[in-house]
Design a protein around this motif. Structure first.
Motif, PDB file in Angstrom:
ATOM      1  N   SER A  91      33.124  48.974  53.721  1.00  0.00           N
ATOM      2  CA  SER A  91      32.155  48.317  52.845  1.00  0.00           C
ATOM      3  C   SER A  91      31.376  49.293  51.969  1.00  0.00           C
ATOM      4  O   SER A  91      30.718  48.872  51.016  1.00  0.00           O
ATOM      5  CB  SER A  91      31.159  47.508  53.693  1.00  0.00           C
ATOM      6  OG  SER A  91      30.429  48.367  54.554  1.00  0.00           O
ATOM      7  N   SER A  94      33.130  49.829  48.266  1.00  0.00           N
ATOM      8  CA  SER A  94      33.330  48.526  47.636  1.00  0.00           C
ATOM      9  C   SER A  94      32.003  47.816  47.389  1.00  0.00           C
ATOM     10  O   SER A  94      31.811  47.176  46.345  1.00  0.00           O
ATOM     11  CB  SER A  94      34.246  47.659  48.510  1.00  0.00           C
ATOM     12  OG  SER A  94      33.737  47.565  49.820  1.00  0.00           O
ATOM     13  N   ASP A  98      30.440  46.785  43.779  1.00  0.00           N
ATOM     14  CA  ASP A  98      30.026  45.420  43.444  1.00  0.00           C
ATOM     15  C   ASP A  98      28.589  45.373  42.923  1.00  0.00           C
ATOM     16  O   ASP A  98      28.263  44.589  42.028  1.00  0.00           O
ATOM     17  CB  ASP A  98      30.150  44.514  44.672  1.00  0.00           C
ATOM     18  CG  ASP A  98      31.596  44.246  45.051  1.00  0.00           C
ATOM     19  OD1 ASP A  98      32.496  44.629  44.266  1.00  0.00           O
ATOM     20  OD2 ASP A  98      31.829  43.673  46.134  1.00  0.00           O
ATOM     21  N   ALA A 193      40.525  47.903  47.798  1.00  0.00           N
ATOM     22  CA  ALA A 193      40.095  46.504  47.683  1.00  0.00           C
ATOM     23  C   ALA A 193      39.298  46.261  46.400  1.00  0.00           C
ATOM     24  O   ALA A 193      38.702  47.178  45.830  1.00  0.00           O
ATOM     25  CB  ALA A 193      39.269  46.109  48.891  1.00  0.00           C
ATOM     26  N   GLN A 194      39.278  44.995  45.989  1.00  0.00           N
ATOM     27  CA  GLN A 194      38.577  44.603  44.774  1.00  0.00           C
ATOM     28  C   GLN A 194      37.114  44.267  45.033  1.00  0.00           C
ATOM     29  O   GLN A 194      36.270  44.453  44.161  1.00  0.00           O
ATOM     30  CB  GLN A 194      39.281  43.388  44.149  1.00  0.00           C
ATOM     31  CG  GLN A 194      40.724  43.647  43.756  1.00  0.00           C
ATOM     32  CD  GLN A 194      40.857  44.734  42.704  1.00  0.00           C
ATOM     33  OE1 GLN A 194      40.026  44.837  41.804  1.00  0.00           O
ATOM     34  NE2 GLN A 194      41.894  45.546  42.821  1.00  0.00           N
ATOM     35  N   THR A 195      36.809  43.755  46.217  1.00  0.00           N
ATOM     36  CA  THR A 195      35.439  43.354  46.551  1.00  0.00           C
ATOM     37  C   THR A 195      35.094  43.874  47.941  1.00  0.00           C
ATOM     38  O   THR A 195      35.967  44.241  48.725  1.00  0.00           O
ATOM     39  CB  THR A 195      35.275  41.831  46.519  1.00  0.00           C
ATOM     40  OG1 THR A 195      36.092  41.249  47.545  1.00  0.00           O
ATOM     41  CG2 THR A 195      35.677  41.265  45.165  1.00  0.00           C
ATOM     42  N   THR A 197      33.818  42.107  50.425  1.00  0.00           N
ATOM     43  CA  THR A 197      34.299  41.160  51.433  1.00  0.00           C
ATOM     44  C   THR A 197      35.775  41.366  51.716  1.00  0.00           C
ATOM     45  O   THR A 197      36.205  41.370  52.878  1.00  0.00           O
ATOM     46  CB  THR A 197      34.063  39.713  50.959  1.00  0.00           C
ATOM     47  OG1 THR A 197      32.669  39.514  50.722  1.00  0.00           O
ATOM     48  CG2 THR A 197      34.547  38.718  52.001  1.00  0.00           C
ATOM     49  N   GLN A 198      36.550  41.548  50.667  1.00  0.00           N
ATOM     50  CA  GLN A 198      37.989  41.797  50.825  1.00  0.00           C
ATOM     51  C   GLN A 198      38.226  43.087  51.603  1.00  0.00           C
ATOM     52  O   GLN A 198      39.098  43.134  52.485  1.00  0.00           O
ATOM     53  CB  GLN A 198      38.645  41.881  49.447  1.00  0.00           C
ATOM     54  CG  GLN A 198      40.156  42.033  49.483  1.00  0.00           C
ATOM     55  CD  GLN A 198      40.734  42.196  48.093  1.00  0.00           C
ATOM     56  OE1 GLN A 198      41.013  43.306  47.641  1.00  0.00           O
ATOM     57  NE2 GLN A 198      40.893  41.072  47.398  1.00  0.00           N
ATOM     58  N   MET A 201      37.175  42.538  55.446  1.00  0.00           N
ATOM     59  CA  MET A 201      38.111  41.689  56.175  1.00  0.00           C
ATOM     60  C   MET A 201      39.463  42.371  56.345  1.00  0.00           C
ATOM     61  O   MET A 201      40.088  42.278  57.405  1.00  0.00           O
ATOM     62  CB  MET A 201      38.270  40.355  55.449  1.00  0.00           C
ATOM     63  CG  MET A 201      36.986  39.531  55.365  1.00  0.00           C
ATOM     64  SD  MET A 201      36.292  39.146  56.995  1.00  0.00           S
ATOM     65  CE  MET A 201      37.567  38.066  57.644  1.00  0.00           C
ATOM     66  N   SER A 202      39.920  43.064  55.311  1.00  0.00           N
ATOM     67  CA  SER A 202      41.222  43.746  55.392  1.00  0.00           C
ATOM     68  C   SER A 202      41.186  44.877  56.402  1.00  0.00           C
ATOM     69  O   SER A 202      42.103  45.017  57.227  1.00  0.00           O
ATOM     70  CB  SER A 202      41.608  44.290  54.018  1.00  0.00           C
ATOM     71  OG  SER A 202      41.743  43.254  53.073  1.00  0.00           O
TER      72      SER A 202
END
Length: 285
Positions: A91, A94, A98, A193-195, A197-198, A201-202
């Protein structure tokens, strides 16, 4: 490298004012402490019952020794710490991307590689601090409930305290050696990842998936850092240490596995870090 110190200072400043850093710092120690307390309460009840039924004396000696429970607490704490480290790493970049914080740092002439390296360094500092809190807390709590000492049966010393300490230190060393790879994996997912959250979770999903399926991989699992990290499906050497320090003699130690434990995680962490550096230089922030 341009801006590394500035980026690291910003990470430390943010850490002082965020809940995530405090969660990573104290959660492993708290979970280990609660585990020891509930284990002690259960053992106390079982001991009272065994005394009434004239239970086995050797089992009572093993139960009273603190080192086994100390290793259990450390193993649980590192399991929690590894999951939290992966989530925090996933996080970190990313979330900053964001929120626009990354662009602010880049405008201040912090290079992209310096940004990744600063996050990598900060996460290691956080994990080391959490490990220190875990070790101190678990050792103190375990010593309060049980007594540290050698394994003795019928007046004979089966395992000396020096041998127990040596095994505990070896198991701890081998377990901690895999943590940089976990941090590097989370940071790589964060870069891909793009976000936020993504990324979260990934990283968590892949970590748990590898943990579940690694027993089915056979010898191929020896090339995964997760094979040597204490986890929910534990195949680390620290799980063997938990039995060794309790006096069990049926534990087989494979020297080749121990060597792989020292050889695989650090190169894996470097590979993950290099991938993160490559992606961050190519990706739009």
């Amino acid at each position: 490298m341009n801006g590394f110190i500035a980026a690291l200072k910003s990470e430390l400043f943010v850490a002082k004012h965020t809940f995530v850093s405090k969660l990573v710092l104290i959660s492993p120690a708290l979970v280990a402490a609660f585990q020891n307390f509930f284990t002690w309460a259960l053992d106390a009840g079982n001991s009272a019952r065994d005394n009434l039924l004239n239970g086995n004396s050797f089992d009572e000696v093993v139960i009273s020794n603190a080192y086994g429970y100390f290793v259990d607490g450390i193993k649980t704490g590192i399991t929690i710490l590894a999951l939290l480290a992966v989530c925090a790493a996933a996080s970190s970049l990313s979330y900053d991307r964001d929120s626009g914080f990354v662009r602010h740092l880049v405008i201040r002439k912090v290079s992209r590689p310096a940004l990744i390296l600063a996050k990598f360094a900060y996460l290691h500092l956080l994990v080391l601090a959490s490990l220190a809190v875990l070790l101190i807390t678990t050792y103190t709590i375990t010593g309060f409930f049980w007594e540290y000492g050698p394994i003795i049966e019928d007046g004979f010393e089966l395992i000396s305290e020096q041998e127990i300490i040596a095994e505990v230190l070896l198991g701890l060393h081998l377990a901690v050696a895999a943590l940089p790879a976990a941090i590097g994996f989370g940071l790589m997912i964060s870069a891909i990842a793009q976000t936020a959250t993504q990324a979260l979770m990934s990283a968590l999903g892949l970590t748990l998936a590898v943990d579940i399926f690694k027993p089915t991989l056979g010898s191929y699992a020896e090339y995964l850092y997760a094979r040597f990290l204490p986890s929910l499906v534990d195949t680390s050497y620290l799980s063997d240490v938990s039995r060794l320090v309790r006096g069990y003699s049926d534990v087989l130690v494979d020297e080749r596995i121990l060597q792989m434990n020292l050889s695989v995680p650090i190169p894996t962490a470097i590979i993950f870090l290099c991938i993160s550096l490559f992606i961050i230089t190519q990706k739009k922030l």
